[in-house]
Enzyme design. Structure first.
Site, PDB file in Angstrom:
ATOM      1  N   PHE A 151      -2.035  -7.694  -2.346  1.00 39.59           N
ATOM      2  CA  PHE A 151      -2.184  -6.428  -3.062  1.00 39.59           C
ATOM      3  C   PHE A 151      -0.777  -6.041  -3.528  1.00 39.59           C
ATOM      4  CE2 PHE A 151      -6.001  -6.395  -0.570  1.00 39.59           C
ATOM      5  CZ  PHE A 151      -6.930  -5.662  -1.300  1.00 39.59           C
ATOM      6  N   PHE A 211       1.672  -4.485  -1.264  1.00 37.22           N
ATOM      7  CA  PHE A 211       2.360  -5.237  -0.195  1.00 37.22           C
ATOM      8  C   PHE A 211       3.630  -5.925  -0.705  1.00 37.22           C
ATOM      9  CE2 PHE A 211      -2.158  -6.444   1.535  1.00 37.22           C
ATOM     10  CZ  PHE A 211      -2.448  -5.096   1.714  1.00 37.22           C
ATOM     11  N   ILE A 212       4.006  -5.643  -1.933  1.00 38.56           N
ATOM     12  CA  ILE A 212       5.116  -6.394  -2.540  1.00 38.56           C
ATOM     13  C   ILE A 212       6.485  -5.924  -2.051  1.00 38.56           C
ATOM     14  CG2 ILE A 212       5.629  -4.999  -4.602  1.00 38.56           C
ATOM     15  CD1 ILE A 212       5.392  -7.701  -6.209  1.00 38.56           C
ATOM     16  N   HIS A 231      -3.841   0.270  -0.988  1.00 42.06           N
ATOM     17  CA  HIS A 231      -4.582  -0.731  -1.758  1.00 42.06           C
ATOM     18  C   HIS A 231      -4.899  -0.236  -3.159  1.00 42.06           C
ATOM     19  CE1 HIS A 231      -5.185  -1.868   2.441  1.00 42.06           C
ATOM     20  NE2 HIS A 231      -5.395  -3.098   2.025  1.00 42.06           N
ATOM     21  N   GLU A 258       5.726 -11.391   3.263  1.00 42.21           N
ATOM     22  CA  GLU A 258       5.957 -11.322   1.810  1.00 42.21           C
ATOM     23  C   GLU A 258       7.378 -11.693   1.405  1.00 42.21           C
ATOM     24  OE1 GLU A 258       4.245  -9.009   3.483  1.00 42.21           O
ATOM     25  OE2 GLU A 258       2.243  -9.183   2.611  1.00 42.21           O
TER      26      GLU A 258
END
Lengths: 352, 327
Positions: free
Chosen positions: B83, B86-87, B129, B60
């Site tokens: 998702f 996951f940033i 999630h 990412e």
């Protein structure tokens, strides 16, 4: 290598050294604030590599980037004014020492967060690839940066997509105050590129001619569509990490050995000038100041005389005096500047 | 006018904008051949080719970092973070670089970048999630954050985000992807970033919310109407910048404000909205400002009853609004 190019290298290195020493002086006198990271000792890397590049190539640099900017032909006075935080600075005084930008010269910024630059350089590489242009991104970083995750993520992407990026490690053996054997399991940085099938070399970064030659052939290879390449230049900074760091963690003998300050070494060098070493001795002498070494080679080969060097130094002195005068007489930023800059990012925002 | 799902509106907008502007590229994990885990980008690689719709490695920080590099050099990347949860590896790139490059480069470099990411709970995704991450980014000057609630807005806000010269985070509620449908015009249009939408006029109280919660609030308003309580609904659409004017107007008009979001309460957008009202419209209020938000617990539970307890629902909004109306 031709006479003119070698003279150019000498001028560039003298300018780089003198600029940095002048910046140190201005800092000590309280004219420059904050954090100031200087380049003495590493001049051959920036000069040899940037002079091997085309003006259409891009440069992504670190927080120790004044010299990269100078060699990219950004005017010394604009860099000095930026260090002063004045509105005539190359980044309008908003960035200061560590954040120089110049879009026109494709100087894509100094970045003060270590490792931040790898993906940005790769992304610029992608934009070049997308347009099928014969351009390359030169991405500079230190030996400390290669332990960041972004190094590995970006090398993988660059290799996978064959991005036109030349990764240039300025290995000065110190992550601020931590010597490379204490921060890296593998101290030969170039070996790490093998994990991503990126060709790489370790080169003497104290020898400007070697830096130029290796950068030039790496750039040719990348331009021909060969994908990314990594050059590790072995170098050394003579000063501490920043003006706030005396560098006391380094053994004095080590600093002397690299800095050529030892009087015995100076005497030996004088002898060597009269009895030049055999041509087979290729490697630069780490015990000799990087610029003095270039000067001595030029003397030996008849490229210049003592007075040529003195003339260059005098020219540079004048340029720097003018740069400092320009910085001192330039206006500071006003709240109008602040509002102008803030508004750019707040196009739709209602501020109370 | 074609009726589309929220997801289809996003996909068709990407397609339309990409046809219009060669500089737009899409990339992220599994967005190409597979068409994204939610299928948002399905078919786009086939139409635009592998150099415009790119399957990236699972990295990412580098996805966003390379997008910044491509953006400063003239492309218009629309990377997808698979998702929103996951940033965070890319947080550094977004906050330190994307948000600040224009400011610190004296306006020389902009970062025309749109980061798309599905967020939100209620789909049994549990810890990694289900998160709502908008407040982290809404705090940062230099970023814009939009969250559409309808297919119509999804199109207009995405087009506006892509055409914006600065970085925009575009969060899509994953529970809205297929459950929310609506009419979407064929032609290109934008909804200006920073403009809220009065979804429903009312007299007794205002619900200020965004994203999936807008449809929950509408359902609550219908229930309350039968009880004789008239509810006004303001959909923020952009949470940075906020539409301060419309927020204050609705607060002054009804005198009672309920702020609703799925993100947890402390440090959420509700705090900012209520501070604005308190600062500028306090004496127009007839009741204390009320907030209804996700609980301050570390994660969305997997256990279905606990997940349900975590989520803000129409019933919870109805109950809170009823209480406020009676104040």
């Amino acid at each position: 290598m031709d006479h003119e190019r070698l003279q150019g290298f000498l001028y560039d290195m003298l300018l780089a050294r003198a600029f940095e020493e002048r910046a140190a002086q201005e800092y000590t006198q309280g004219h420059i604030a904050g954090f100031l990271h200087l380049y003495p000792g590493e001049e051959a890397v920036a000069v040899g590599s940037i002079r091997a590049a085309e003006p259409s190539d891009y440069i992504v640099s670190t927080y120790r980037e004044h010299v990269h900017a100078l060699i990219r032909d950004i005017e010394p006075k604009k860099i000095m004014a930026e260090l002063y935080g004045k509105s005539t600075g190359v980044s309008r005084g908003m960035g200061g020492s560590m954040h120089l930008f110049d879009k026109e010269r494709r100087f894509m910024g100094g970045y003060a967060i270590v490792g931040e630059t790898f993906p940005i350089a790769a992304g610029i590489g992608y934009s070049i690839l997308y347009r099928h242009l014969p351009e390359v991104v030169l991405c500079y970083f230190g030996d400390g940066a290669v332990n960041q995750g972004t190094f590995h993520e970006s090398l993988n992407m660059a290799a996978l997509w064959k991005l036109p990026v030349l990764f240039i490690c300025e290995n000065n053996h110190y992550q601020i105050g931590t010597e490379i054997h204490r921060h890296s399991a593998v101290v030969d940085v170039y070996k790490r590129a093998a994990s991503y099938a990126i060709p790489a070399e370790q080169v003497d970064g104290m020898d400007v001619e070697q830096v130029y030659a290796h950068t030039h052939s790496a750039l040719d290879r990348i331009r021909a569509g060969g994908g990314p390449y990594l050059l590790e230049f072995q170098t050394y900074r003579y000063r501490g990490h920043s003006m706030a760091d005396p560098g006391a963690y380094r053994p004095p003998a080590e600093v002397r050995a690299f800095g050529g300050q030892d009087p015995i070494l100076l005497a030996t060098r004088e002898l060597a000038r009269h009895n030049p070493p055999s041509k087979s001795a290729q490697a630069s002498d780490p015990a000799m100041d990087v610029i003095q070494q270039h000067i001595d080679k030029g003397f030996a080969a008849g490229h210049w005389q003592q007075e040529d060097v003195a003339t260059m130094k005098a020219q540079i002195q004048q340029i720097l005096d003018e740069a400092v005068a320009f910085a001192q007489s330039s206006p500071s930023l006003s709240m109008d500047d602040a509002v102008y800059l803030a508004n750019q990012n707040h196009a739709h925002e209602v501020l109370f | 006018m074609a009726v589309m799902s929220y997801l289809e509106a996003i996909r068709e907008t990407l397609r339309q904008e990409m046809r219009h502007d060669q500089r737009i590229i899409i990339y992220g994990e599994d967005v190409g051949v597979r068409g994204g885990v939610f299928r948002v980008t399905e078919g786009l690689q086939k139409e635009f080719g592998e150099d415009r719709v790119i399957d990236s490695p699972l990295a990412e920080a580098a996805i966003i970092g390379t997008a910044i590099g491509a953006a400063v050099n003239g492309l218009r990347p629309v990377p997808e973070i698979q998702f929103a949860d996951f940033i965070f590896p890319a947080f550094n790139q977004i906050v330190q670089e994307a948000a600040r490059i224009r400011y610190r480069s004296n306006g020389e470099f902009g970062v025309p970048l749109v980061i798309r990411a599905p967020f939100g709970g209620g789909v049994h995704g549990a810890l990694y999630h289900s998160q709502s991450v908008e407040a982290f980014f809404a705090h940062v000057p230099g970023l814009k954050v939009v969250i559409p609630s309808t297919p119509y807005d999804a199109k207009g806000l995405l087009a506006a985000a892509i055409q914006d010269e600065d970085p925009v985070l575009y969060f899509e509620h994953k529970a809205a992807y297929r459950s929310i449908k609506g009419e979407v015009p064929e032609e290109r249009y934008i909804i200006p970033i920073g403009k809220a939408d009065l979804k429903r006029p009312g007299k007794d109280l205002s619900i200020i919310t965004y994203g999936l919660m807008v449809s929950y609030a509408q359902k609550a308003a219908e229930t309350l109407e039968k009880e004789g309580i008239s509810v006004e609904i303001l959909d923020l659409r952009s949470i940075r910048p906020l539409d301060v004017e419309m927020i204050l107007e609705t607060a002054k008009r009804t005198g009672k404000v309920l702020i609703v979001h799925e993100d947890n309460l402390t440090g959420g957008i509700g705090g900012e909205v209520s501070a604005l009202i308190a600062e500028h419209a306090l004496f127009d209020l007839d009741a204390p400002i009320m907030r209804l938000a996700g609980p301050d617990v570390p994660a969305m539970p997997y256990s279905p009853p606990l997940e349900h307890a975590f989520m803000v629902t129409s019933d919870k909004i109805t109950e809170a609004a009823r209480k406020l109306a009676k104040f």
